[in-house]
Design a protein around this motif. Sequence first.
Motif, mmCIF file in Angstrom:
data_model
loop_
_atom_site.group_PDB
_atom_site.id
_atom_site.type_symbol
_atom_site.label_atom_id
_atom_site.label_comp_id
_atom_site.label_asym_id
_atom_site.label_seq_id
_atom_site.Cartn_x
_atom_site.Cartn_y
_atom_site.Cartn_z
ATOM 1 N N TYR A 1 -34.433 2.148 26.687
ATOM 2 C CA TYR A 1 -33.638 1.786 25.516
ATOM 3 C C TYR A 1 -33.469 2.990 24.592
ATOM 4 O O TYR A 1 -32.359 3.249 24.076
ATOM 5 C CB TYR A 1 -34.327 0.659 24.742
ATOM 6 C CG TYR A 1 -33.970 -0.741 25.169
ATOM 7 C CD1 TYR A 1 -34.122 -1.151 26.493
ATOM 8 C CD2 TYR A 1 -33.516 -1.679 24.256
ATOM 9 C CE1 TYR A 1 -33.826 -2.445 26.887
ATOM 10 C CE2 TYR A 1 -33.210 -2.976 24.630
ATOM 11 C CZ TYR A 1 -33.372 -3.357 25.951
ATOM 12 O OH TYR A 1 -33.064 -4.639 26.329
ATOM 13 N N LEU A 2 -34.550 3.713 24.360
ATOM 14 C CA LEU A 2 -34.489 4.822 23.407
ATOM 15 C C LEU A 2 -33.788 6.037 23.983
ATOM 16 O O LEU A 2 -33.128 6.786 23.249
ATOM 17 C CB LEU A 2 -35.895 5.161 22.925
ATOM 18 C CG LEU A 2 -36.542 4.056 22.079
ATOM 19 C CD1 LEU A 2 -37.995 4.355 21.801
ATOM 20 C CD2 LEU A 2 -35.771 3.847 20.769
ATOM 21 N N MET A 3 -33.900 6.267 25.301
ATOM 22 C CA MET A 3 -33.090 7.323 25.921
ATOM 23 C C MET A 3 -31.611 6.971 25.839
ATOM 24 O O MET A 3 -30.765 7.835 25.549
ATOM 25 C CB MET A 3 -33.530 7.550 27.366
ATOM 26 C CG MET A 3 -34.872 8.236 27.512
ATOM 27 S SD MET A 3 -35.235 8.806 29.198
ATOM 28 C CE MET A 3 -35.484 7.249 30.049
ATOM 29 N N ALA A 4 -31.294 5.705 26.074
ATOM 30 C CA ALA A 4 -29.892 5.281 25.963
ATOM 31 C C ALA A 4 -29.401 5.402 24.525
ATOM 32 O O ALA A 4 -28.242 5.791 24.277
ATOM 33 C CB ALA A 4 -29.742 3.841 26.460
ATOM 34 N N ALA A 5 -30.271 5.085 23.569
ATOM 35 C CA ALA A 5 -29.891 5.235 22.162
ATOM 36 C C ALA A 5 -29.598 6.692 21.826
ATOM 37 O O ALA A 5 -28.661 7.007 21.081
ATOM 38 C CB ALA A 5 -31.006 4.700 21.266
ATOM 39 N N GLU A 6 -30.389 7.573 22.387
ATOM 40 C CA GLU A 6 -30.159 9.004 22.167
ATOM 41 C C GLU A 6 -28.804 9.421 22.733
ATOM 42 O O GLU A 6 -28.043 10.157 22.095
ATOM 43 C CB GLU A 6 -31.283 9.795 22.825
ATOM 44 C CG GLU A 6 -31.315 11.260 22.482
ATOM 45 C CD GLU A 6 -32.557 11.948 23.030
ATOM 46 O OE1 GLU A 6 -32.474 13.166 23.251
ATOM 47 O OE2 GLU A 6 -33.590 11.274 23.222
ATOM 48 N N CYS A 7 -28.510 8.941 23.930
ATOM 49 C CA CYS A 7 -27.198 9.233 24.525
ATOM 50 C C CYS A 7 -26.074 8.646 23.675
ATOM 51 O O CYS A 7 -25.010 9.268 23.521
ATOM 52 C CB CYS A 7 -27.119 8.662 25.939
ATOM 53 S SG CYS A 7 -28.218 9.447 27.123
ATOM 54 N N ALA A 8 -26.306 7.459 23.133
ATOM 55 C CA ALA A 8 -25.285 6.828 22.300
ATOM 56 C C ALA A 8 -24.990 7.684 21.068
ATOM 57 O O ALA A 8 -23.826 7.864 20.680
ATOM 58 C CB ALA A 8 -25.747 5.433 21.886
ATOM 59 N N VAL A 9 -26.025 8.232 20.451
ATOM 60 C CA VAL A 9 -25.817 9.107 19.293
ATOM 61 C C VAL A 9 -24.996 10.323 19.685
ATOM 62 O O VAL A 9 -24.023 10.686 19.005
ATOM 63 C CB VAL A 9 -27.167 9.550 18.701
ATOM 64 C CG1 VAL A 9 -26.950 10.628 17.630
ATOM 65 C CG2 VAL A 9 -27.915 8.370 18.112
ATOM 66 N N GLU A 10 -25.358 10.937 20.792
ATOM 67 C CA GLU A 10 -24.713 12.192 21.184
ATOM 68 C C GLU A 10 -23.308 11.982 21.731
ATOM 69 O O GLU A 10 -22.541 12.944 21.855
ATOM 70 C CB GLU A 10 -25.577 12.929 22.203
ATOM 71 C CG GLU A 10 -26.986 13.261 21.718
ATOM 72 C CD GLU A 10 -27.019 14.045 20.418
ATOM 73 O OE1 GLU A 10 -26.040 14.749 20.105
ATOM 74 O OE2 GLU A 10 -28.035 13.936 19.685
ATOM 75 N N THR A 11 -22.951 10.741 22.053
ATOM 76 C CA THR A 11 -21.583 10.449 22.496
ATOM 77 C C THR A 11 -20.784 9.710 21.428
ATOM 78 O O THR A 11 -19.679 9.229 21.691
ATOM 79 C CB THR A 11 -21.591 9.618 23.796
ATOM 80 O OG1 THR A 11 -22.343 8.412 23.599
ATOM 81 C CG2 THR A 11 -22.184 10.409 24.939
ATOM 82 N N GLY A 12 -21.349 9.622 20.216
ATOM 83 C CA GLY A 12 -20.613 9.054 19.095
ATOM 84 C C GLY A 12 -20.662 7.547 18.973
ATOM 85 O O GLY A 12 -19.934 6.971 18.158
ATOM 86 N N ASP A 13 -21.521 6.880 19.711
ATOM 87 C CA ASP A 13 -21.609 5.423 19.683
ATOM 88 C C ASP A 13 -22.778 5.003 18.792
ATOM 89 O O ASP A 13 -23.786 4.465 19.257
ATOM 90 C CB ASP A 13 -21.791 4.899 21.124
ATOM 91 C CG ASP A 13 -21.570 3.411 21.252
ATOM 92 O OD1 ASP A 13 -21.348 2.752 20.220
ATOM 93 O OD2 ASP A 13 -21.629 2.903 22.395
#
Length: 571
Positions: free
Chosen positions: A436-448
């Motif tokens: 979940y937290l790795m996905a959240a990090e990706c979401a931040v870096e992709t603008g989501d």
Amino acid sequence: MKHLKYIFLSFLICSIYSCKKDFLAVQPQGGLTVPQLTSQDGVEGLLVGAYGLLNGNLNGTWGNYGAAPSQWLFGEVSSDNAHKGSNNGDQPNMNQIERHAPTSTNDNIANIWDRCFEGIQRCNNTLKVLASLQAGGGTVKFPDARALEIQGEARMLRAHYYFFLVRIFKNVPYVTEATTTPTVPNDKDIYPNIVDDLQFAVTNLPATKPKNQVGRMDKYIAQSYLGKVFLYQKKYAEAYALLNAVILAKPDLVTLPYTDNFDITKKNGPEAVFSVQHSVGTDGTGGDNGNVGDMLNFPYGNGLPINCCGFFQPSIDLANAYKVDANGLPLLDGSYRNNPYKSDLGLSASDKLTYQVDQTIALDPRIDYTMGRRGVPYRDWGLMGGDTWIRDPSNGGPFVPYKNVIEAAQIGSGSAPGNTNITALNVNIIRLADIYLMAAECAVETGDLGRAMTLVNKVRQRASQLPPKLINGVPAAAYKVGLYTSFPGADYARNAVRFERRLELALEGHRFFDLVRWGTAKQTLESYFGFEGGFFGYLSGITINPRDSYFPLPQDQIDRSQGALKQNTGY
């Protein structure tokens, strides 16, 4: 994967393929030969041997600390989360790791190198003998489907061992089943090779466990691991897709109790995506297949259920990171260090006798499921006793680890005969909250940013459900976990996600590697040493240099390589 590691062939691997410290020695010195192993049973036994190195144990229970799957030493003690603990003179080479002053002869560095390359060699041997069998070099070959599964398992394991190595050493030689040269240089980026192995595993491993054995590799492990590797490469979109696929296939994190991850009776539950399997007693090996890497990491004191050996003590900085504001949110601005909570550290002998824990401090309840604090209930052991549970408070501080410890009532069935500090508690390499937290990090870096906040709040909502620790019926702190109502910008969101990783995954082997990949190791650790050094003089004034993102290659391996291996810059 009950008893997977204990098939008889797993104990023969060292005589089959030169289990020597020289990881490039490829000629067997005796024992079984390739023709003798070129059968279905032979290949399956070799694969079991490849799994067998996951717990970091090659030849006995003592001395496997650097290769612990929990990565407590390289991932946590080298960060701002933990001290080596114990006293200064016990395992002194670990002091070098904590103070970022390691030498190339440090035995912990040799330990992780040797164990991982032994695991890699076992994977390569499995693939080599499998290829020989399928080409008609032995008895009845495998059905194509099982042959692809075996390749997927072996390559998934190989990727894991290489990933552990590349995070620690960066410049690592890449050896496969096709390698024939006696020496291989370490002058290439091996991340593409790791990715190739993981992509093969994603394609060829089933969603269900091969052979219906719980510890085997599967598609979800491969997807999660590939997502993690892409994240380390800053390939956020690719990582996001893989991590989201796993999230969609798993139960809602909020429905999965946090405590199950650290409960020996709840092993391999739905949150445990990739866990190293541990077993004691019933497998006939004593403690060899237990959690030998963490065997030093228990409280230290007479009369305790487990009394060994006082290592791996959470830092004062980590304890204070669990402070929350009036809304139950973390103090992202660093103000958690103001008026620091330090339990009874530094009190006079008389004041320690009358110490009472301050139950008014506003804290995230995860603190008391991550570390032991004086006066707070500690599993079923009773109230944590402060100095009487600690080997040298002036060296390691006032706190003790929690997540790797088992209940006193579980010691008889869950620890090795005569070695209660070797337990059958599994170690999570990847669990769902991490995803979940790795996905959240990706979401931040992709603008989501909205999705990032949702994922972080899921982790926090689950944490809010933790039962409070009670002292005479009263909560041991003013526990509170609030949810974010907005992520106003990328910088704020990035800080929130990173802070949440620390709170949720503390002492699970991630922290130092996270700081390095974020590019914040120097800033974070020098700030930490400035703060923590105020309590422990041996940490005061430490600076982080460019070399300190990685560790030196073992000198004995460089010496044996005949010039092929080059030492990391700065060592």
